[in-house]
Design a protein around this motif. Structure first.
Motif, PDB file in Angstrom:
ATOM      1  N   MET A  35      -8.706  12.785  -7.240  1.00 49.67           N
ATOM      2  CA  MET A  35      -8.362  13.669  -6.139  1.00 49.67           C
ATOM      3  C   MET A  35      -9.384  13.513  -5.011  1.00 49.67           C
ATOM      4  O   MET A  35     -10.598  13.508  -5.246  1.00 49.67           O
ATOM      5  CB  MET A  35      -8.330  15.113  -6.626  1.00 49.67           C
ATOM      6  N   ARG A  63      -5.342   7.769  -8.631  1.00 53.48           N
ATOM      7  CA  ARG A  63      -6.697   7.850  -8.093  1.00 53.48           C
ATOM      8  C   ARG A  63      -7.249   9.262  -8.263  1.00 53.48           C
ATOM      9  O   ARG A  63      -6.512  10.227  -8.454  1.00 53.48           O
ATOM     10  CB  ARG A  63      -6.698   7.462  -6.613  1.00 53.48           C
ATOM     11  N   PHE A 104      -1.677  10.840  -7.203  1.00 56.83           N
ATOM     12  CA  PHE A 104      -2.637  11.910  -7.454  1.00 56.83           C
ATOM     13  C   PHE A 104      -1.973  12.978  -8.326  1.00 56.83           C
ATOM     14  O   PHE A 104      -0.827  13.341  -8.106  1.00 56.83           O
ATOM     15  CB  PHE A 104      -3.120  12.509  -6.136  1.00 56.83           C
ATOM     16  N   SER A 130      -3.809  17.094   2.672  1.00 56.71           N
ATOM     17  CA  SER A 130      -4.011  18.077   1.619  1.00 56.71           C
ATOM     18  C   SER A 130      -2.898  19.117   1.640  1.00 56.71           C
ATOM     19  O   SER A 130      -2.176  19.263   2.632  1.00 56.71           O
ATOM     20  CB  SER A 130      -5.376  18.766   1.770  1.00 56.71           C
ATOM     21  N   ALA A 159      -9.652  10.803  -3.141  1.00 58.90           N
ATOM     22  CA  ALA A 159      -9.987   9.394  -2.923  1.00 58.90           C
ATOM     23  C   ALA A 159      -9.334   8.863  -1.648  1.00 58.90           C
ATOM     24  O   ALA A 159      -8.365   9.418  -1.136  1.00 58.90           O
ATOM     25  CB  ALA A 159      -9.544   8.559  -4.117  1.00 58.90           C
ATOM     26  N   ASN A 160      -9.891   7.762  -1.167  1.00 61.59           N
ATOM     27  CA  ASN A 160      -9.375   7.110   0.043  1.00 61.59           C
ATOM     28  C   ASN A 160      -8.435   5.976  -0.358  1.00 61.59           C
ATOM     29  O   ASN A 160      -8.828   5.065  -1.088  1.00 61.59           O
ATOM     30  CB  ASN A 160     -10.541   6.561   0.879  1.00 61.59           C
ATOM     31  N   ILE A 161      -7.181   6.028   0.095  1.00 62.60           N
ATOM     32  CA  ILE A 161      -6.215   4.994  -0.265  1.00 62.60           C
ATOM     33  C   ILE A 161      -6.246   3.805   0.690  1.00 62.60           C
ATOM     34  O   ILE A 161      -5.598   2.789   0.441  1.00 62.60           O
ATOM     35  CB  ILE A 161      -4.783   5.558  -0.334  1.00 62.60           C
ATOM     36  N   GLY A 190      -1.301   5.235  -3.417  1.00 61.31           N
ATOM     37  CA  GLY A 190      -2.004   5.876  -4.519  1.00 61.31           C
ATOM     38  C   GLY A 190      -1.174   6.994  -5.116  1.00 61.31           C
ATOM     39  O   GLY A 190      -0.187   7.445  -4.534  1.00 61.31           O
ATOM     40  N   TYR A 204      -3.266  19.063  -3.970  1.00 58.84           N
ATOM     41  CA  TYR A 204      -3.477  17.622  -3.857  1.00 58.84           C
ATOM     42  C   TYR A 204      -4.335  17.370  -2.620  1.00 58.84           C
ATOM     43  O   TYR A 204      -4.336  18.157  -1.661  1.00 58.84           O
ATOM     44  CB  TYR A 204      -2.147  16.867  -3.735  1.00 58.84           C
ATOM     45  N   PHE A 232      -6.095  13.723  -0.473  1.00 62.40           N
ATOM     46  CA  PHE A 232      -6.496  12.312  -0.433  1.00 62.40           C
ATOM     47  C   PHE A 232      -6.778  11.925   1.017  1.00 62.40           C
ATOM     48  O   PHE A 232      -6.371  12.614   1.953  1.00 62.40           O
ATOM     49  CB  PHE A 232      -5.422  11.405  -1.028  1.00 62.40           C
ATOM     50  N   ARG A 233      -7.477  10.828   1.168  1.00 68.04           N
ATOM     51  CA  ARG A 233      -7.750  10.293   2.491  1.00 68.04           C
ATOM     52  C   ARG A 233      -6.950   9.013   2.691  1.00 68.04           C
ATOM     53  O   ARG A 233      -6.893   8.162   1.812  1.00 68.04           O
ATOM     54  CB  ARG A 233      -9.244  10.031   2.684  1.00 68.04           C
TER      55      ARG A 233
END
Length: 280
Positions: free
Chosen positions: A114, A112, A174, A130, A116-118, A172, A182, A184-185
Motif C-alpha cells: 500500500m 504491491r 493493492f 487514495s 507504493a509507486n507504480i 499494480g 487504498y 498508491f502513487r
C-alpha cells in the motif's frame, strides 16, 4: 411458401431459422435481420455503398492481430461497447458507475505494498491516489483488490512500447485492510489518441471526429461477495471529456486532481469506490 422480394425479405430470411436453434439465438438473429433489413430500406443502400461496407469490414479483420483488435475499436467508437456495458451493469443509486474495460489491461500485475509507486520509469508528474472501497451501506470492504493501470507521460501503455517501457510500468494491484483504504502513487495521466492508422481511424476522419481519449486512470475492483467493478477516473478540465472517442466518460467519474505543495506528490486524486453485492 414465400419467395424473397423487397417487401418480404425480412420474413423470408427469418423463416429459414431452423426449429433446433436455441431460443436466445433465434431472438438475437431475428432482431438483427429485422433491424438490418430496415436500415437498408431506410437509406436505400446502393451497390457501391454495400461494396464499400464489405471492404471496410474485410480490412478491419485483416488489421487485427495479437496486440490489436480493430473490431473492438469499431465497437468502442460507435458507442456499442458502452451501451453493452450499461445494459449489463445496471446498479442501484450510490454504486460507482462502470465504463469500458479498454484493450490495455494486463493479467498478473504484481500486488504491491500500500502506497507504493507504480511508475517504474520515473517519468511524469507524480500523483497520490487514495480512497476507500465501500459497500452500499457505507461500510469498508476488507480484502478488496484494487487493480490499476494507466498510460505514461507520452500517452502510451507499457504493452504499446515493450522495448522502451519497463514491464508493468504504471500498473499494480493493492489489497485493502479492515478500513477499506487504498493508496498508491502513479502519475497524472495524459490524454491520448486511440490507434487511428486503420479502417476505424479513416471512418472517424470521414465523420469529422477526432480519435482522442481524455486523461484517465483505470481501476478494476474485486472483492469476495461483491460484483466486479471496472471503471476509470477522469481528470477534471480535460479538453476531451465531452468528446471522448469511445464515449466512456460519466459525470460521476470526473475527479478534481488537486495540486499539492509536496515535491514528491505533485498531484492528489481522492475517490471512493462503492461496490454492489454479488447476486446469484
Amino acid at each position: 411458401m414465400s419467395y424473397f422480394t423487397e417487401d418480404t425479405s425480412t420474413e423470408v430470411v427469418n423463416g429459414r431459422i431452423g426449429a433446433d436453434a436455441s431460443p436466445r439465438l433465434r431472438k438475437v438473429m431475428t432482431s438483427l435481420v429485422n433491424h438490418l433489413h430496415a436500415f437498408i430500406r431506410d437509406v436505400e443502400l446502393t451497390e457501391a455503398e454495400w461494396e464499400t461496407a464489405i471492404d471496410f469490414l474485410t480490412k478491419t479483420g485483416q488489421i487485427c492481430c495479437g496486440n490489436r483488435q480493430e473490431f473492438i475499436l469499431l465497437s468502442d467508437t460507435l458507442g456499442v461497447s458502452m451501451l453493452v456495458d450499461a445494459i449489463n451493469h445496471r446498479a442501484p443509486d450510490g454504486a460507482t458507475e462502470t465504463t469500458v474495460f479498454g484493450p490495455f489491461h494486463v493479467d498478473g500485475a504484481p500486488e504491491r505494498d500500500m502506497g507504493a509507486n507504480i511508475s517504474l520509469d520515473g517519468k511524469g508528474e507524480v500523483c497520490l491516489y487514495s480512497g476507500r472501497v465501500l459497500d452500499l451501506d457505507g461500510k469498508p470492504i476488507e480484502n478488496a483488490i484494487v487493480d490499476v493501470w494507466s498510460d505514461n507521460e507520452d500517452g502510451f501503455y507499457d504493452v504499446q512500447q515493450p522495448d522502451s517501457q519497463p514491464a508493468f510500468n504504471n500498473r499494480g494491484r493493492f489489497r485493502t485492510g479492515p478500513d477499506g483504504v487504498y493508496a498508491f502513487r502513479g502519475i497524472k495521466p495524459v490524454s491520448y489518441p486511440i490507434p487511428d492508422d486503420g479502417p476505424v481511424g479513416k471512418m472517424l476522419a470521414a465523420l469529422g471526429r477526432h480519435p482522442w481519449r481524455p486523461a484517465h486512470m483505470h481501476f478494476m475492483v474485486t472483492a469476495p461477495g461483491h460484483r466486479r467493478l471496472i471503471t476509470h477516473i477522469f481528470v477534471a478540465g480535460d479538453r476531451y471529456l465531452a468528446s471522448d472517442a469511445v464515449f466512456g466518460v460519466k459525470e460521476t467519474l470526473i475527479v478534481e486532481y488537486l495540486k499539492t505543495d509536496t515535491p514528491s506528490e505533485v498531484w492528489r486524486a481522492d475517490y471512493d469506490f462503492v461496490l454492489c453485492r454479488q447476486t446469484a
